[in-house]
Design a protein around this motif. Structure first.
Motif, mmCIF file in Angstrom:
data_model
loop_
_atom_site.group_PDB
_atom_site.id
_atom_site.type_symbol
_atom_site.label_atom_id
_atom_site.label_comp_id
_atom_site.label_asym_id
_atom_site.label_seq_id
_atom_site.Cartn_x
_atom_site.Cartn_y
_atom_site.Cartn_z
ATOM 1 N N MET A 198 0.817 -1.212 0.000
ATOM 2 C CA MET A 198 0.000 0.000 0.000
ATOM 3 C C MET A 198 0.852 1.265 0.000
ATOM 4 N N THR A 199 2.018 1.229 0.649
ATOM 5 C CA THR A 199 2.824 2.436 0.774
ATOM 6 C C THR A 199 3.815 2.623 -0.363
ATOM 7 N N LEU A 200 4.230 1.555 -1.041
ATOM 8 C CA LEU A 200 5.237 1.659 -2.088
ATOM 9 C C LEU A 200 4.645 1.760 -3.495
ATOM 10 N N ALA A 201 3.515 1.110 -3.728
ATOM 11 C CA ALA A 201 3.041 0.886 -5.096
ATOM 12 C C ALA A 201 2.407 2.115 -5.741
ATOM 13 N N ASP A 202 2.667 2.269 -7.045
ATOM 14 C CA ASP A 202 1.821 3.115 -7.876
ATOM 15 C C ASP A 202 0.552 2.338 -8.232
ATOM 16 N N ARG A 203 0.752 1.044 -8.556
ATOM 17 C CA ARG A 203 -0.377 0.133 -8.767
ATOM 18 C C ARG A 203 -0.056 -1.198 -8.116
ATOM 19 N N ILE A 204 -1.123 -1.880 -7.708
ATOM 20 C CA ILE A 204 -1.004 -3.210 -7.106
ATOM 21 C C ILE A 204 -1.709 -4.212 -8.013
ATOM 22 N N LEU A 221 -8.098 -0.221 -4.782
ATOM 23 C CA LEU A 221 -8.312 -1.604 -4.369
ATOM 24 C C LEU A 221 -8.906 -1.677 -2.976
ATOM 25 N N TYR A 222 -8.514 -0.738 -2.125
ATOM 26 C CA TYR A 222 -9.021 -0.745 -0.750
ATOM 27 C C TYR A 222 -10.474 -0.306 -0.690
ATOM 28 N N HIS A 223 -10.795 0.779 -1.388
ATOM 29 C CA HIS A 223 -12.143 1.349 -1.288
ATOM 30 C C HIS A 223 -13.138 0.725 -2.263
ATOM 31 N N ARG A 224 -12.658 0.190 -3.399
ATOM 32 C CA ARG A 224 -13.565 -0.409 -4.372
ATOM 33 C C ARG A 224 -13.000 -1.735 -4.872
ATOM 34 N N PRO A 225 -12.890 -2.721 -3.993
ATOM 35 C CA PRO A 225 -12.400 -4.037 -4.428
ATOM 36 C C PRO A 225 -13.346 -4.644 -5.461
ATOM 37 N N ALA A 226 -12.775 -5.203 -6.528
ATOM 38 C CA ALA A 226 -13.588 -5.742 -7.621
ATOM 39 C C ALA A 226 -14.212 -7.083 -7.277
ATOM 40 N N SER A 227 -13.700 -7.733 -6.243
ATOM 41 C CA SER A 227 -14.217 -9.057 -5.883
ATOM 42 C C SER A 227 -14.123 -9.254 -4.380
ATOM 43 N N PHE A 229 -12.681 -11.704 -2.968
ATOM 44 C CA PHE A 229 -11.315 -12.116 -2.648
ATOM 45 C C PHE A 229 -10.434 -10.903 -2.366
ATOM 46 N N VAL A 230 -10.489 -9.894 -3.234
ATOM 47 C CA VAL A 230 -9.678 -8.694 -3.040
ATOM 48 C C VAL A 230 -10.099 -7.976 -1.761
ATOM 49 N N ALA A 231 -11.403 -7.896 -1.520
ATOM 50 C CA ALA A 231 -11.915 -7.221 -0.325
ATOM 51 C C ALA A 231 -11.371 -7.856 0.948
ATOM 52 N N ARG A 232 -11.302 -9.174 0.958
ATOM 53 C CA ARG A 232 -10.816 -9.870 2.147
ATOM 54 C C ARG A 232 -9.299 -9.840 2.254
ATOM 55 N N PHE A 233 -8.616 -9.762 1.094
ATOM 56 C CA PHE A 233 -7.162 -9.826 1.124
ATOM 57 C C PHE A 233 -6.525 -8.472 1.417
ATOM 58 N N ILE A 234 -7.087 -7.399 0.842
ATOM 59 C CA ILE A 234 -6.521 -6.067 1.038
ATOM 60 C C ILE A 234 -7.157 -5.438 2.274
ATOM 61 N N GLY A 235 -6.310 -5.012 3.186
ATOM 62 C CA GLY A 235 -6.794 -4.395 4.419
ATOM 63 C C GLY A 235 -6.452 -5.239 5.634
ATOM 64 N N SER A 236 -5.979 -4.583 6.676
ATOM 65 C CA SER A 236 -5.643 -5.278 7.916
ATOM 66 C C SER A 236 -6.023 -4.378 9.093
ATOM 67 N N PRO A 237 -6.923 -4.847 9.976
ATOM 68 C CA PRO A 237 -7.639 -6.126 9.945
ATOM 69 C C PRO A 237 -8.516 -6.264 8.693
ATOM 70 N N THR A 238 -8.863 -7.501 8.405
ATOM 71 C CA THR A 238 -9.621 -7.782 7.201
ATOM 72 C C THR A 238 -11.052 -7.254 7.303
ATOM 73 N N MET A 239 -11.695 -7.133 6.162
ATOM 74 C CA MET A 239 -13.077 -6.664 6.094
ATOM 75 C C MET A 239 -14.025 -7.630 6.801
ATOM 76 N N ASN A 240 -15.010 -7.092 7.514
ATOM 77 C CA ASN A 240 -16.084 -7.910 8.064
ATOM 78 C C ASN A 240 -17.028 -8.322 6.930
ATOM 79 N N THR A 241 -17.421 -9.570 6.884
ATOM 80 C CA THR A 241 -18.343 -10.023 5.838
ATOM 81 C C THR A 241 -19.515 -10.782 6.454
#
Length: 359
Positions: A198-204, A221-227, A229-241
């Motif tokens: 998140m801190t280094l990338a121009d794109r992930i 990717l953080y605010h508008r995950p396309a899937s 899988f991305v929603a659960r993988f990006i972000g710590s702590p993970t997204m509540n589902t």
């Protein structure tokens, strides 16, 4: 200008395909980070770019030139490995100069480039030492210096900070960011650390089982995950589902969770059918409220006080744990009954079967 182009890149080991038709265009000067769970293929993909793994199918171009069959030495790239890969019997200076000497570079040019890289990385005092006399962070700087002196068209990093302790990882992450800002070199970086990504990338690029799930800027990717899988993988702590239900009303669709509902009014919603959905809410998008306003409630099981913020983990029944972010000075104690509601504008809705985003 595109510096590295991957078109329908595939990798198979016998009948087992591990990389599936990957298309990525990496722009000149871009810092691209590959992330994903263990075994998703990110290091394999990096090694294919480097020429350390054969390409089973597709087309790989570096600087507009197809390089599928070229050996690593002819691809004009430099790679920094997780384990430093330094020659133990050589000094720091000799390690940094070795690749240039093998290419027959003039000695004066070698000395100039090594001195410049050592100055950038602040390793001038260690040029006469051997790797065994250096700390982990110093060894990683030497490995980076060895790559810099070659002045390649692209840098490849394979989890370079994973062997360092937490404080050194932060320091080296800042050094890599400053180095990139200074040199503006095309960089492809593999990591499992979300903070690095998140801190280094121009794109992930998020990879899952050898396929691209999503490519985009970190905050997208953080605010508008396309899937899901991305929603659960990006972000710590993970997204509540939460499991929810799609309910159709003519051309409108509602996402219903117990007695609460969210209306989907975009064009894609009109194509949906009734069925299962998954609702996602990030910890910072849950707000403490009265029982009457609450969507969820539970007893505080654990409070993680991190200084700048506090994470609370609520037991809500059915073995479900709900993660809530609190302001750092919030007075909460284990056992407290806490009620929360979501910020509706920040709720994510995903189709259960495909995992694709719906809102």
């Amino acid at each position: 200008m595109t510096a590295i182009s991957l078109r329908e890149i595939r990798k198979s080991y016998g009948s087992l395909q591990v990389i599936h038709d990957i298309d990525i265009e990496i722009e000149s000067g871009e810092f691209l980070v590959l992330v994903g769970p263990s075994g998703c293929g990110k290091s394999t993909l990096l090694r294919m770019i480097a020429g350390l793994e054969d390409i089973s199918g597709g087309r790989l171009e570096i600087g507009g030139k197809m390089v599928n069959a070229l050996p690593p030495s002819q691809r004009d790239i430099a790679m920094v490995f997780q384990d430093y890969a330094l020659y133990p019997h050589m000094s720091v200076l000799e390690n940094m100069a070795f690749g240039l000497k093998m290419r027959g570079t003039d000695e004066a040019v070698i000395q100039q480039r090594v001195a410049q890289a050592a100055d950038i990385l602040r390793i001038q005092p260690f040029l006469d030492r051997r790797p065994a006399q250096l700390s982990g962070g110093q060894r990683q700087r030497v490995a980076m210096g060895r790559a810099i002196v070659r002045e390649p068209s692209a840098f490849l990093f394979d989890e370079p900070l994973s062997n360092l302790d937490a404080a050194l990882r932060v320091e080296m992450r800042l050094e890599i960011a400053k180095l990139h800002n200074r040199m503006k070199a095309t960089t492809v970086y593999v990591t499992h650390d979300q903070v690095e990504a998140m801190t280094l990338a121009d794109r992930i690029v998020v990879l899952n089982a050898g396929r691209v799930e999503q490519i985009g800027p970190p905050l997208e990717l953080y605010h508008r995950p396309a899937s899901l899988f991305v929603a659960r993988f990006i972000g710590s702590p993970t997204m509540n589902t939460f499991s929810a239900e799609l309910v159709t009303h003519g051309e409108k669709v509602k996402v219903r969770l117990k007695d609460r509902a969210i209306m989907l009014e975009n064009e894609a919603a009109q194509q949906l059918r009734a069925g299962a959905a998954t609702l996602g809410i990030r910890p910072e998008d849950l707000v403490v409220c009265s029982p009457e306003e609450a969507w969820f409630g539970g007893r505080l099981a654990v409070a993680e006080r991190l200084g700048s913020q506090t994470y609370g983990y609520l037991e809500t029944g059915n073995a479900r744990m709900l993660t809530v972010e609190f302001p750092r000075d919030t007075a909460i104690s284990v056992g407290d009954l806490i009620h929360v509601r979501p910020n509706i504008d920040a709720v994510h809705v995903f189709e259960e079967a495909s995992g694709r985003r719906l809102n």
